[in-house]
Design a protein around this motif. Sequence first.
Motif, short mmCIF file in Angstrom:
data_model
loop_
_atom_site.label_atom_id
_atom_site.label_comp_id
_atom_site.label_asym_id
_atom_site.label_seq_id
_atom_site.Cartn_x
_atom_site.Cartn_y
_atom_site.Cartn_z
N PRO A 111 0.83 -1.21 0.00
CA PRO A 111 0.00 0.00 0.00
C PRO A 111 0.87 1.26 0.00
N PRO A 112 0.33 2.35 -0.57
CA PRO A 112 1.12 3.58 -0.64
C PRO A 112 1.43 4.21 0.72
N LEU A 113 0.64 3.87 1.73
CA LEU A 113 0.88 4.41 3.07
C LEU A 113 0.54 3.31 4.07
N SER A 114 1.51 2.93 4.87
CA SER A 114 1.29 1.85 5.82
C SER A 114 2.20 2.04 7.02
N ARG A 115 1.67 1.80 8.19
CA ARG A 115 2.47 1.81 9.42
C ARG A 115 2.08 0.55 10.19
N ARG A 116 3.06 -0.19 10.64
CA ARG A 116 2.79 -1.40 11.41
C ARG A 116 2.80 -1.06 12.91
N LEU A 117 1.92 -1.73 13.61
CA LEU A 117 1.86 -1.58 15.06
C LEU A 117 1.47 -2.94 15.63
N ALA A 118 2.36 -3.52 16.41
CA ALA A 118 2.08 -4.81 17.05
C ALA A 118 1.30 -4.57 18.34
N LEU A 119 0.38 -5.45 18.62
CA LEU A 119 -0.40 -5.38 19.84
C LEU A 119 0.51 -5.29 21.06
N SER A 120 1.61 -6.02 21.03
CA SER A 120 2.55 -6.03 22.17
C SER A 120 3.23 -4.67 22.38
N GLU A 121 3.19 -3.79 21.39
CA GLU A 121 3.80 -2.46 21.51
C GLU A 121 2.87 -1.46 22.21
N VAL A 122 1.61 -1.82 22.40
CA VAL A 122 0.63 -0.91 22.97
C VAL A 122 0.52 -1.18 24.47
N PRO A 123 0.91 -0.21 25.30
CA PRO A 123 0.82 -0.41 26.74
C PRO A 123 -0.64 -0.41 27.22
N PRO A 124 -0.89 -0.91 28.42
CA PRO A 124 -2.27 -0.98 28.93
C PRO A 124 -2.99 0.37 28.90
N GLU A 125 -2.27 1.46 29.11
CA GLU A 125 -2.92 2.78 29.12
C GLU A 125 -3.16 3.34 27.72
N GLY A 126 -2.72 2.65 26.68
CA GLY A 126 -2.91 3.10 25.31
C GLY A 126 -1.67 3.79 24.76
N LEU A 127 -1.71 4.12 23.49
CA LEU A 127 -0.55 4.69 22.81
C LEU A 127 -1.02 5.71 21.79
N ASP A 128 -0.44 6.91 21.81
CA ASP A 128 -0.70 7.91 20.79
C ASP A 128 0.16 7.60 19.58
N VAL A 129 -0.46 7.63 18.40
CA VAL A 129 0.24 7.34 17.16
C VAL A 129 0.00 8.51 16.22
N ASP A 130 1.07 9.17 15.82
CA ASP A 130 0.98 10.29 14.89
C ASP A 130 1.59 9.86 13.56
N ILE A 131 0.80 9.96 12.52
CA ILE A 131 1.25 9.55 11.19
C ILE A 131 1.31 10.79 10.30
N ARG A 132 2.43 10.97 9.65
CA ARG A 132 2.63 12.06 8.69
C ARG A 132 3.16 11.43 7.41
N ALA A 133 2.43 11.56 6.33
CA ALA A 133 2.88 10.99 5.06
C ALA A 133 4.07 11.77 4.53
N THR A 134 5.05 11.04 4.03
CA THR A 134 6.21 11.66 3.40
C THR A 134 5.80 12.18 2.01
N PRO A 135 6.60 13.05 1.40
CA PRO A 135 6.28 13.50 0.04
C PRO A 135 6.14 12.33 -0.94
N GLN A 136 6.97 11.30 -0.78
CA GLN A 136 6.87 10.14 -1.66
C GLN A 136 5.55 9.38 -1.43
N GLU A 137 5.15 9.26 -0.17
CA GLU A 137 3.87 8.60 0.12
C GLU A 137 2.70 9.41 -0.41
#
Length: 113
Positions: free
Chosen positions: A9-35
């Motif tokens: 896909p032209p824009l994709s970010r992976r996030l594993a369930l194990s990376e998310v702490p019990p209190e949650g996780l803020d995820v900020d996505i900014r597309a690059t010029p190429q994306e």
Amino acid sequence: MNNTFDSHPPLSRRLALSEVPPEGLDVDIRATPQECAALAQHNALPAVHSLQADLRARRRGDRLEIEGELRAKLRQTCVTTLEEFDSEPNEPIQMRFAPPPDQGPAARRRPDE
């Protein structure tokens, strides 16, 4: 729609369930010029000037919930006049991800459950 990106896909970010702490996780996505260029091509748009998403990821057992907002600056083409115009869509995002059926608690249940 262009099928060139079906496997990548032209824009994709992976996030594993194990990376998310019990209190949650803020995820900020900014597309690059190429994306942005790839997104424009994939969606038959003259241009995607920017795309960003401010998301909150939360664990719910073996599932992942994502909520937030997507903002973009686009150049589109009017389907009536074929004139190009700029737009700035803001869209809420609410997604839920679960493991494949052959994984997780559902796979351990009997078929009649």
